[in-house]
Scaffold this active site. Structure first.
Site, mmCIF file in Angstrom:
data_model
loop_
_atom_site.group_PDB
_atom_site.id
_atom_site.type_symbol
_atom_site.label_atom_id
_atom_site.label_comp_id
_atom_site.label_asym_id
_atom_site.label_seq_id
_atom_site.Cartn_x
_atom_site.Cartn_y
_atom_site.Cartn_z
ATOM 1 N N CYS A 240 0.852 -1.197 0.000
ATOM 2 C CA CYS A 240 0.000 0.000 0.000
ATOM 3 C C CYS A 240 0.883 1.241 0.000
ATOM 4 O O CYS A 240 1.785 1.356 0.825
ATOM 5 C CB CYS A 240 -0.901 -0.007 1.232
ATOM 6 S SG CYS A 240 -1.889 1.488 1.384
ATOM 7 N N ASN A 249 1.463 -8.805 -0.913
ATOM 8 C CA ASN A 249 0.532 -9.765 -0.323
ATOM 9 C C ASN A 249 1.189 -11.133 -0.221
ATOM 10 O O ASN A 249 2.148 -11.437 -0.935
ATOM 11 C CB ASN A 249 -0.701 -9.922 -1.209
ATOM 12 C CG ASN A 249 -1.531 -8.663 -1.277
ATOM 13 O OD1 ASN A 249 -1.371 -7.871 -2.189
ATOM 14 N ND2 ASN A 249 -2.393 -8.470 -0.316
HETATM 15 P P1 HMG Z 1 -9.720 13.686 -0.267
HETATM 16 O O1 HMG Z 1 -8.637 14.462 -0.926
HETATM 17 O O2 HMG Z 1 -9.981 13.921 1.174
HETATM 18 O O3 HMG Z 1 -11.114 13.750 -1.081
HETATM 19 O O4 HMG Z 1 -9.399 12.145 -0.473
HETATM 20 P P2 HMG Z 1 -12.099 14.858 -1.467
HETATM 21 O O5 HMG Z 1 -13.449 14.300 -1.318
HETATM 22 O O6 HMG Z 1 -11.754 16.159 -0.748
HETATM 23 O O7 HMG Z 1 -11.801 15.053 -3.033
HETATM 24 C C1 HMG Z 1 -10.589 15.592 -3.508
HETATM 25 C C2 HMG Z 1 -10.540 15.406 -5.015
HETATM 26 O O8 HMG Z 1 -10.542 14.016 -5.352
HETATM 27 C C3 HMG Z 1 -11.734 16.005 -5.737
HETATM 28 O O9 HMG Z 1 -11.285 16.380 -7.031
HETATM 29 C C4 HMG Z 1 -12.660 14.841 -5.873
HETATM 30 O O10 HMG Z 1 -13.570 14.987 -6.935
HETATM 31 C C5 HMG Z 1 -11.689 13.718 -6.168
HETATM 32 P P3 HMG Z 1 -10.842 17.903 -7.376
HETATM 33 O O11 HMG Z 1 -12.048 18.717 -7.026
HETATM 34 O O12 HMG Z 1 -9.661 18.202 -6.484
HETATM 35 O O13 HMG Z 1 -10.486 17.823 -8.815
HETATM 36 N N1 HMG Z 1 -12.203 12.410 -5.780
HETATM 37 C C6 HMG Z 1 -12.288 11.351 -6.594
HETATM 38 N N2 HMG Z 1 -11.938 11.175 -7.885
HETATM 39 C C7 HMG Z 1 -12.170 9.971 -8.428
HETATM 40 N N3 HMG Z 1 -12.693 8.932 -7.739
HETATM 41 C C8 HMG Z 1 -13.035 9.059 -6.441
HETATM 42 C C9 HMG Z 1 -12.828 10.316 -5.827
HETATM 43 N N4 HMG Z 1 -13.070 10.781 -4.595
HETATM 44 C C10 HMG Z 1 -12.686 12.056 -4.573
HETATM 45 N N5 HMG Z 1 -13.549 8.027 -5.787
HETATM 46 C C11 HMG Z 1 -10.146 9.896 -0.845
HETATM 47 C C12 HMG Z 1 -10.259 11.153 0.028
HETATM 48 C C13 HMG Z 1 -10.834 8.783 -0.098
HETATM 49 C C14 HMG Z 1 -10.821 10.167 -2.160
HETATM 50 C C15 HMG Z 1 -8.635 9.593 -1.060
HETATM 51 O O14 HMG Z 1 -8.029 9.588 0.188
HETATM 52 C C16 HMG Z 1 -8.400 8.277 -1.744
HETATM 53 O O15 HMG Z 1 -8.738 8.106 -2.895
HETATM 54 N N6 HMG Z 1 -7.753 7.330 -1.027
HETATM 55 C C17 HMG Z 1 -7.499 6.000 -1.555
HETATM 56 C C18 HMG Z 1 -6.129 5.539 -1.140
HETATM 57 C C19 HMG Z 1 -5.919 4.121 -1.610
HETATM 58 O O16 HMG Z 1 -6.443 3.708 -2.621
HETATM 59 N N7 HMG Z 1 -5.120 3.361 -0.839
HETATM 60 C C20 HMG Z 1 -4.816 2.003 -1.174
HETATM 61 C C21 HMG Z 1 -5.972 1.064 -1.040
HETATM 62 S S1 HMG Z 1 -6.274 0.537 0.622
HETATM 63 C C22 HMG Z 1 -5.161 -0.778 0.854
HETATM 64 O O17 HMG Z 1 -4.288 -0.988 0.056
HETATM 65 C C23 HMG Z 1 -5.371 -1.674 2.044
HETATM 66 C C24 HMG Z 1 -6.017 -3.019 1.655
HETATM 67 O O18 HMG Z 1 -5.223 -3.699 0.695
HETATM 68 C C25 HMG Z 1 -6.173 -3.889 2.893
HETATM 69 C C26 HMG Z 1 -4.871 -4.042 3.707
HETATM 70 O O19 HMG Z 1 -3.831 -4.445 3.132
HETATM 71 O O20 HMG Z 1 -4.961 -3.773 4.906
HETATM 72 C C27 HMG Z 1 -7.430 -2.804 1.068
HETATM 73 MG MG MG Z 2 -3.504 -4.914 1.098
#
Ligand code: HMG
Ligand code: MG
Length: 287
Positions: A240, A249
């Site tokens: 991540c 993984n």
């Molecule tokens: P934020 O910056 O707080 O969001 O991020 P926001 O709501 O203020 O939006 C900011 C901008 O992002 C805006 O655009 C939104 O439209 C856009 P702007 O006006 O600046 O042009 N936006 C989006 N665009 C496309 N798709 C969306 C989206 N949402 C907002 N869905 C947010 C908050 C949750 C969006 C951000 O933090 C994020 O995307 N995080 C994801 C991080 C991630 O993917 N991490 C890895 C996956 S988790 C993992 O790996 C763990 C796992 O494997 C399990 C484990 O191993 O434990 C699952």
């Molecule tokens: Mg993971």
């Protein structure tokens, strides 16, 4: 072969590729997914509909998901959605299963999704409702079930409480992540035990990373406790971007081999899986 079936979910196209410096082409992602589907996975986590500013590696989700689904209608392709915007994008592509994701640690929730745990749950309420209205199930990931890269060790009771919050808002499947891959088998046993008070043990999913090379031992303990669903990635790729130091993984091949050795059946053709792992390793190693 035993008649006890263990479900292995391949998360390489999402968890595996989200942390790579290089952005893999859509064509190579589709080829990887094709090889994985041919290796027998019934569920493959194909991509994420997260902010492309946060994870540019998966900014092509709109191209990848529909093509993967068209090529393999028999395979269930799940996708990560962090909020309603992500759900809308996923539904527009025809997604049949989505996953929300939070953490059992405030530090990781903030770094990964820019929210507190409570805020993330509140954010998921309309996501779960709208997904169910559309007839699709929701997986709920809880990251950092043993330790957090920011907050340190995590108490099993906090994991249980986070799972309870997800269950309360209607999440269908709980997925427990050792995000930074530091668990010992006893840690996993404690987490499984407390989470089995929320959902039957054979319905919990375990998502191990293998940073300390103990993931297989942890999986073995979980299997003995009745866990029947595991995530992994071909060749153990992944990590991540918001969990510094964490590696990939647990490999799905190692999981399949473990199941085979212990007399459980899976849907996996291990030779075909080796081809998928070799393919993506070649793509990632190319100059
Ligand atoms: P934020 O910056 O707080 O969001 O991020 P926001 O709501 O203020 O939006 C900011 C901008 O992002 C805006 O655009 C939104 O439209 C856009 P702007 O006006 O600046 O042009 N936006 C989006 N665009 C496309 N798709 C969306 C989206 N949402 C907002 N869905 C947010 C908050 C949750 C969006 C951000 O933090 C994020 O995307 N995080 C994801 C991080 C991630 O993917 N991490 C890895 C996956 S988790 C993992 O790996 C763990 C796992 O494997 C399990 C484990 O191993 O434990 C699952
Ligand atoms: Mg993971």
């Amino acid at each position: 072969m035993s008649d006890v079936f263990v479900e292995l979910c391949e998360v390489g196209p999402r968890d595996g590729l989200q942390n790579e410096k290089r952005i893999v082409s859509v064509a190579d992602k589709l080829r990887f997914i094709d090889l994985l589907a041919c290796a027998g996975f019934r569920e493959i986590e194909a991509t994420s509909f997260v902010s492309p500013k946060w994870v540019p590696q998966l900014g092509d989700a709109e191209e990848v998901l529909p093509q993967a689904m068209a090529a393999h209608p028999e395979t269930l392709f799940s996708v990560l959605v962090p909020n309603e915007k992500g759900l809308e994008r996923a539904l527009a592509c025809g997604a049949r299963k989505v996953s929300v994701f939070t953490a059992a640690s405030e530090g990781f929730a903030r770094k990964n999704i820019n929210a507190s745990i409570r805020e993330s749950i509140d954010r998921f309420i309309p996501v779960v409702r709208r997904a169910h209205d559309a007839g699709i199930p929701v997986r709920g990931y809880v990251s950092c079930v043993v330790a957090c890269p920011y907050d340190g060790p995590i108490a099993p009771s906090v994991v249980r409480d986070t799972c309870a919050m997800l269950a309360e808002i209607g999440v269908d499947e709980l997925d427990l992540g050792d995000t930074i891959g530091v668990a010992f088998p006893d840690d996993i046993a404690r987490v499984v035990e407390v989470c089995a008070t929320i959902r039957p043990v054979d319905q919990l999913v375990l998502h191990l990373h293998d940073t300390q090379h103990r993931a297989l031992l942890c999986a073995e303990r979980a299997l003995a406790m009745g866990v029947r669903r595991f995530d992994g990635s071909a060749g153990g790729i992944g990590g991540c971007p918001y969990a510094p130091g964490a590696s990939g993984n647990i490999s799905t091949d190692a999981l399949a081999a473990l199941c085979e050795a212990r007399g459980y059946s899976t849907s996996i053709d291990r030779e075909a899986l080796t081809r998928a792992a070799a393919f993506i390793a070649g793509v990632l190693a190319a100059p």
